[in-house]
Write a protein that holds these residues in place. Sequence first.
Motif, PDB file in Angstrom:
ATOM      1  N   GLU A  43      -0.196  -3.087  -3.805  1.00  0.00           N
ATOM      2  CA  GLU A  43      -1.041  -3.774  -2.817  1.00  0.00           C
ATOM      3  C   GLU A  43      -1.075  -5.257  -3.181  1.00  0.00           C
ATOM      4  O   GLU A  43      -1.156  -5.639  -4.347  1.00  0.00           O
ATOM      5  CB  GLU A  43      -2.457  -3.194  -2.784  1.00  0.00           C
ATOM      6  CG  GLU A  43      -3.209  -3.231  -4.099  1.00  0.00           C
ATOM      7  CD  GLU A  43      -4.583  -2.572  -4.057  1.00  0.00           C
ATOM      8  OE1 GLU A  43      -5.319  -2.713  -5.047  1.00  0.00           O
ATOM      9  OE2 GLU A  43      -4.920  -1.914  -3.051  1.00  0.00           O
ATOM     10  N   SER A  48      -7.629  -3.762  -1.703  1.00  0.00           N
ATOM     11  CA  SER A  48      -7.483  -3.706  -0.237  1.00  0.00           C
ATOM     12  C   SER A  48      -7.047  -2.321   0.231  1.00  0.00           C
ATOM     13  O   SER A  48      -7.368  -1.903   1.339  1.00  0.00           O
ATOM     14  CB  SER A  48      -6.491  -4.772   0.253  1.00  0.00           C
ATOM     15  OG  SER A  48      -5.238  -4.610  -0.395  1.00  0.00           O
ATOM     16  N   PHE A  65      -7.300  -4.319   6.028  1.00  0.00           N
ATOM     17  CA  PHE A  65      -5.972  -3.712   5.979  1.00  0.00           C
ATOM     18  C   PHE A  65      -5.405  -3.893   4.579  1.00  0.00           C
ATOM     19  O   PHE A  65      -5.925  -4.653   3.762  1.00  0.00           O
ATOM     20  CB  PHE A  65      -5.034  -4.364   7.015  1.00  0.00           C
ATOM     21  CG  PHE A  65      -4.793  -5.836   6.779  1.00  0.00           C
ATOM     22  CD1 PHE A  65      -3.760  -6.281   5.952  1.00  0.00           C
ATOM     23  CD2 PHE A  65      -5.611  -6.785   7.381  1.00  0.00           C
ATOM     24  CE1 PHE A  65      -3.543  -7.631   5.731  1.00  0.00           C
ATOM     25  CE2 PHE A  65      -5.413  -8.154   7.160  1.00  0.00           C
ATOM     26  CZ  PHE A  65      -4.368  -8.567   6.336  1.00  0.00           C
ATOM     27  N   GLU A  67      -1.715  -4.757   2.615  1.00  0.00           N
ATOM     28  CA  GLU A  67      -0.336  -5.216   2.788  1.00  0.00           C
ATOM     29  C   GLU A  67       0.378  -5.050   1.458  1.00  0.00           C
ATOM     30  O   GLU A  67      -0.200  -5.278   0.394  1.00  0.00           O
ATOM     31  CB  GLU A  67      -0.307  -6.682   3.230  1.00  0.00           C
ATOM     32  CG  GLU A  67       1.099  -7.171   3.546  1.00  0.00           C
ATOM     33  CD  GLU A  67       1.124  -8.569   4.179  1.00  0.00           C
ATOM     34  OE1 GLU A  67       2.221  -9.020   4.523  1.00  0.00           O
ATOM     35  OE2 GLU A  67       0.043  -9.192   4.310  1.00  0.00           O
ATOM     36  N   SER A  68       1.649  -4.629   1.540  1.00  0.00           N
ATOM     37  CA  SER A  68       2.407  -4.446   0.301  1.00  0.00           C
ATOM     38  C   SER A  68       2.792  -5.805  -0.272  1.00  0.00           C
ATOM     39  O   SER A  68       2.745  -6.826   0.402  1.00  0.00           O
ATOM     40  CB  SER A  68       3.651  -3.602   0.569  1.00  0.00           C
ATOM     41  OG  SER A  68       4.508  -4.274   1.486  1.00  0.00           O
ATOM     42  N   GLY A  93      -0.978   0.977  12.115  1.00  0.00           N
ATOM     43  CA  GLY A  93      -0.503  -0.334  11.663  1.00  0.00           C
ATOM     44  C   GLY A  93      -0.349  -1.281  12.835  1.00  0.00           C
ATOM     45  O   GLY A  93      -0.920  -1.068  13.907  1.00  0.00           O
ATOM     46  N   GLU A  94       0.445  -2.335  12.628  1.00  0.00           N
ATOM     47  CA  GLU A  94       0.737  -3.286  13.709  1.00  0.00           C
ATOM     48  C   GLU A  94       1.859  -2.722  14.567  1.00  0.00           C
ATOM     49  O   GLU A  94       2.664  -1.913  14.103  1.00  0.00           O
ATOM     50  CB  GLU A  94       1.232  -4.622  13.121  1.00  0.00           C
ATOM     51  CG  GLU A  94       0.179  -5.408  12.378  1.00  0.00           C
ATOM     52  CD  GLU A  94      -0.688  -6.260  13.291  1.00  0.00           C
ATOM     53  OE1 GLU A  94      -0.843  -5.892  14.473  1.00  0.00           O
ATOM     54  OE2 GLU A  94      -1.208  -7.265  12.812  1.00  0.00           O
ATOM     55  N   THR A  98       6.178  -4.332  10.465  1.00  0.00           N
ATOM     56  CA  THR A  98       5.395  -4.060   9.247  1.00  0.00           C
ATOM     57  C   THR A  98       4.820  -2.641   9.243  1.00  0.00           C
ATOM     58  O   THR A  98       4.298  -2.194   8.228  1.00  0.00           O
ATOM     59  CB  THR A  98       4.214  -5.050   9.097  1.00  0.00           C
ATOM     60  OG1 THR A  98       3.296  -4.856  10.194  1.00  0.00           O
ATOM     61  CG2 THR A  98       4.699  -6.491   9.066  1.00  0.00           C
ATOM     62  N   THR A 162       7.344  -6.763   4.296  1.00  0.00           N
ATOM     63  CA  THR A 162       6.187  -6.073   3.727  1.00  0.00           C
ATOM     64  C   THR A 162       5.637  -5.072   4.738  1.00  0.00           C
ATOM     65  O   THR A 162       5.924  -5.157   5.930  1.00  0.00           O
ATOM     66  CB  THR A 162       5.065  -7.073   3.360  1.00  0.00           C
ATOM     67  OG1 THR A 162       4.672  -7.773   4.538  1.00  0.00           O
ATOM     68  CG2 THR A 162       5.515  -8.049   2.293  1.00  0.00           C
ATOM     69  N   THR A 163       4.861  -4.137   4.230  1.00  0.00           N
ATOM     70  CA  THR A 163       4.253  -3.095   5.060  1.00  0.00           C
ATOM     71  C   THR A 163       2.761  -3.360   5.175  1.00  0.00           C
ATOM     72  O   THR A 163       2.118  -3.738   4.204  1.00  0.00           O
ATOM     73  CB  THR A 163       4.473  -1.709   4.403  1.00  0.00           C
ATOM     74  OG1 THR A 163       5.872  -1.441   4.373  1.00  0.00           O
ATOM     75  CG2 THR A 163       3.763  -0.609   5.181  1.00  0.00           C
ATOM     76  N   LYS A 164       2.237  -3.157   6.375  1.00  0.00           N
ATOM     77  CA  LYS A 164       0.791  -3.310   6.594  1.00  0.00           C
ATOM     78  C   LYS A 164       0.224  -2.012   7.155  1.00  0.00           C
ATOM     79  O   LYS A 164       0.787  -1.439   8.084  1.00  0.00           O
ATOM     80  CB  LYS A 164       0.537  -4.404   7.640  1.00  0.00           C
ATOM     81  CG  LYS A 164       0.261  -5.785   7.097  1.00  0.00           C
ATOM     82  CD  LYS A 164      -0.002  -6.709   8.271  1.00  0.00           C
ATOM     83  CE  LYS A 164      -0.696  -7.968   7.852  1.00  0.00           C
ATOM     84  NZ  LYS A 164      -0.923  -8.867   9.007  1.00  0.00           N
TER      85      LYS A 164
END
Length: 209
Positions: A43, A48, A65, A67-68, A93-94, A98, A162-164
Amino acid sequence: GAAMAHGHGPGRCRCCGEEAAERGAAWGLYLRIDRQRLQCLNERREGSGATVFRPWEERGDRSQFVESDDDEELLFNIPFTGSVKLKGVIVMGEDDGTHPAEMRLFRNIPHMSFDDTAKEPEQSFSLSRDPSGELEYPTKISRFSNVHHLSMHFPKNFGAETTKIFYIGLRGEWAEAHRHQVTICNYEASANPADHKLEQITPQTHFIS
């Protein structure tokens, strides 16, 4: 169609608000997470990862949220305060690159690291982009009927760096963990028989000799 379902004509004893409340209650497993020991690996902002486990009604809160950080992978270690029967998962997610594209679930492997994710998961899912938290992924309940620790691995997303994740919903049943079950688990895990087991074995031993 939809209009009728929401009609409040005679004979309709349930209104939309109650239905939503009931649906929200189904997603109450976040209350059974041991937050002190919850971990999210990779994270970007410490703590988070824990914010994505919140009430179903608050899933639309875009200010919370995770995020990675280094790459697109995220790994959650989620200990529960009892035994959980996990029935379904929502991942929100979005609506862009992401959003996580895959989810892998592991049960009862505390303190998993990214190295451990090479193991075969209990179940894996291809995810669709779900910006409003409407898609439920049903689990194979037989595999998730006695979960005291859940690990969720998100290995990749839809192409972003990145991932969210904004919200993760967990649906299922919770039961209090009984102390005697814990003793039995320990007994099975270690080669030292508990005292009461010895007492049970003793009569036979005498009988044989």
